[in-house]
Design a protein around this motif. Sequence first.
Motif, PDB file in Angstrom:
ATOM      1  N   GLY A  60     -72.599 -62.047 -27.264  1.00  0.00           N
ATOM      2  CA  GLY A  60     -72.731 -63.377 -27.050  1.00  0.00           C
ATOM      3  C   GLY A  60     -72.995 -64.488 -28.819  1.00  0.00           C
ATOM      4  O   GLY A  60     -73.131 -63.710 -29.533  1.00  0.00           O
ATOM      5  N   VAL A  61     -73.860 -65.506 -28.842  1.00  0.00           N
ATOM      6  CA  VAL A  61     -74.305 -66.111 -28.034  1.00  0.00           C
ATOM      7  C   VAL A  61     -72.813 -68.031 -26.913  1.00  0.00           C
ATOM      8  O   VAL A  61     -72.413 -67.898 -28.173  1.00  0.00           O
ATOM      9  CB  VAL A  61     -75.367 -67.427 -28.085  1.00  0.00           C
ATOM     10  CG1 VAL A  61     -75.700 -68.321 -27.112  1.00  0.00           C
ATOM     11  CG2 VAL A  61     -76.104 -66.475 -28.154  1.00  0.00           C
ATOM     12  N   HIS A  62     -72.370 -67.179 -24.998  1.00  0.00           N
ATOM     13  CA  HIS A  62     -71.446 -67.426 -24.846  1.00  0.00           C
ATOM     14  C   HIS A  62     -71.476 -68.980 -23.815  1.00  0.00           C
ATOM     15  O   HIS A  62     -73.029 -68.366 -23.954  1.00  0.00           O
ATOM     16  CB  HIS A  62     -70.791 -66.525 -24.551  1.00  0.00           C
ATOM     17  CG  HIS A  62     -69.920 -65.185 -25.432  1.00  0.00           C
ATOM     18  ND1 HIS A  62     -69.962 -64.069 -24.705  1.00  0.00           N
ATOM     19  CD2 HIS A  62     -69.661 -65.914 -26.274  1.00  0.00           C
ATOM     20  CE1 HIS A  62     -69.251 -63.384 -25.550  1.00  0.00           C
ATOM     21  NE2 HIS A  62     -69.458 -63.979 -26.810  1.00  0.00           N
ATOM     22  N   HIS A 146     -72.259 -68.513 -33.018  1.00  0.00           N
ATOM     23  CA  HIS A 146     -72.658 -67.040 -34.561  1.00  0.00           C
ATOM     24  C   HIS A 146     -74.360 -66.889 -33.444  1.00  0.00           C
ATOM     25  O   HIS A 146     -75.620 -67.573 -33.709  1.00  0.00           O
ATOM     26  CB  HIS A 146     -72.929 -67.443 -35.341  1.00  0.00           C
ATOM     27  CG  HIS A 146     -72.767 -66.343 -36.361  1.00  0.00           C
ATOM     28  ND1 HIS A 146     -73.683 -65.283 -36.519  1.00  0.00           N
ATOM     29  CD2 HIS A 146     -71.684 -66.147 -37.293  1.00  0.00           C
ATOM     30  CE1 HIS A 146     -73.520 -64.411 -36.718  1.00  0.00           C
ATOM     31  NE2 HIS A 146     -72.132 -64.514 -36.959  1.00  0.00           N
ATOM     32  N   PRO A 147     -74.661 -65.519 -33.082  1.00  0.00           N
ATOM     33  CA  PRO A 147     -76.078 -65.614 -32.684  1.00  0.00           C
ATOM     34  C   PRO A 147     -77.398 -64.905 -34.006  1.00  0.00           C
ATOM     35  O   PRO A 147     -78.333 -65.337 -33.128  1.00  0.00           O
ATOM     36  CB  PRO A 147     -75.398 -63.867 -31.764  1.00  0.00           C
ATOM     37  CG  PRO A 147     -74.049 -63.264 -32.127  1.00  0.00           C
ATOM     38  CD  PRO A 147     -73.785 -64.163 -32.519  1.00  0.00           C
ATOM     39  N   ALA A 174     -67.806 -66.427 -35.030  1.00  0.00           N
ATOM     40  CA  ALA A 174     -68.261 -68.021 -33.697  1.00  0.00           C
ATOM     41  C   ALA A 174     -68.949 -68.712 -35.389  1.00  0.00           C
ATOM     42  O   ALA A 174     -69.623 -68.612 -36.146  1.00  0.00           O
ATOM     43  CB  ALA A 174     -69.237 -67.471 -33.009  1.00  0.00           C
ATOM     44  N   PRO A 175     -69.344 -69.843 -34.832  1.00  0.00           N
ATOM     45  CA  PRO A 175     -69.650 -70.944 -36.063  1.00  0.00           C
ATOM     46  C   PRO A 175     -71.388 -71.342 -35.217  1.00  0.00           C
ATOM     47  O   PRO A 175     -71.333 -71.138 -34.237  1.00  0.00           O
ATOM     48  CB  PRO A 175     -68.538 -71.889 -35.315  1.00  0.00           C
ATOM     49  CG  PRO A 175     -68.388 -72.077 -34.195  1.00  0.00           C
ATOM     50  CD  PRO A 175     -67.936 -70.686 -33.941  1.00  0.00           C
ATOM     51  N   GLN A 183     -68.097 -80.831 -33.433  1.00  0.00           N
ATOM     52  CA  GLN A 183     -67.181 -80.684 -32.540  1.00  0.00           C
ATOM     53  C   GLN A 183     -66.917 -80.888 -31.251  1.00  0.00           C
ATOM     54  O   GLN A 183     -66.170 -81.518 -31.048  1.00  0.00           O
ATOM     55  CB  GLN A 183     -66.674 -80.058 -32.592  1.00  0.00           C
ATOM     56  CG  GLN A 183     -66.056 -78.421 -34.214  1.00  0.00           C
ATOM     57  CD  GLN A 183     -66.417 -77.066 -34.165  1.00  0.00           C
ATOM     58  OE1 GLN A 183     -66.670 -76.123 -32.983  1.00  0.00           O
ATOM     59  NE2 GLN A 183     -65.055 -76.247 -35.229  1.00  0.00           N
ATOM     60  N   GLY A 184     -68.574 -81.696 -31.172  1.00  0.00           N
ATOM     61  CA  GLY A 184     -68.344 -82.365 -29.063  1.00  0.00           C
ATOM     62  C   GLY A 184     -68.134 -80.712 -28.998  1.00  0.00           C
ATOM     63  O   GLY A 184     -67.347 -81.745 -27.364  1.00  0.00           O
TER      64      GLY A 184
END
Length: 205
Positions: A60-62, A146-147, A174-175, A183-184
């Motif tokens: 995660g974080v997802h 990004h965790p 991940a961002p 990015q919405g």
Amino acid sequence: MKVRELAVAGAFEFTPSVLPDNRGVFSELLRVEWWREILGRDLPVAQVNCTVNHRNVVRGVHFTRLVGQAKFVCCLYGSMNDVIVDTRIGSPTFGCHDSVRLDSDSLRMVYLPEGVGHGIASLAEQTTAFYLCSATYDASNEFGVHPLDPQLGIDWRGMLGGADPILSVRDSTAPPLQTVLEQGLLPRYQECLEVYRTVGAMESR
């Protein structure tokens, strides 16, 4: 069954009764009336997932956009911290997170609604996470933060006793939350509330 609402609005911890005897233990992990009484709706189960994790793994974080997956998570072997992050724009707890220790002794469980971010930190070898999902996996509707993003403020290393988290390539690249926001990609709280009212809505009796 004891139920506690978490710091993320709409997420709950469920602590079942665990009944030991000379054979082992017995526990009820799911009854449909729990969801109806606590959440006011049924939770359709469209997919069941299981992950087996080495110690110090962080997943995660997802999160998903709408309509996405609500999840009901437990730990069948080992122990882990389940981390819930409010990724719903406009939520009264947006950006907040909470964590719950899940293990095979307490059989404690966590419910998180659609639109809420989720991660786990494995505290033991072969930690086995088992979770029910309200919708099937859709790769085009799966996103991550990004965790280790400082804006999230999650102390993963503290959970892991100072060890560095073991991350997948997907999670390590991940961002941060701010980028995902710009990015919405984050779901909106009011739209989530509509999903909660309609998905699994109980027929009038």
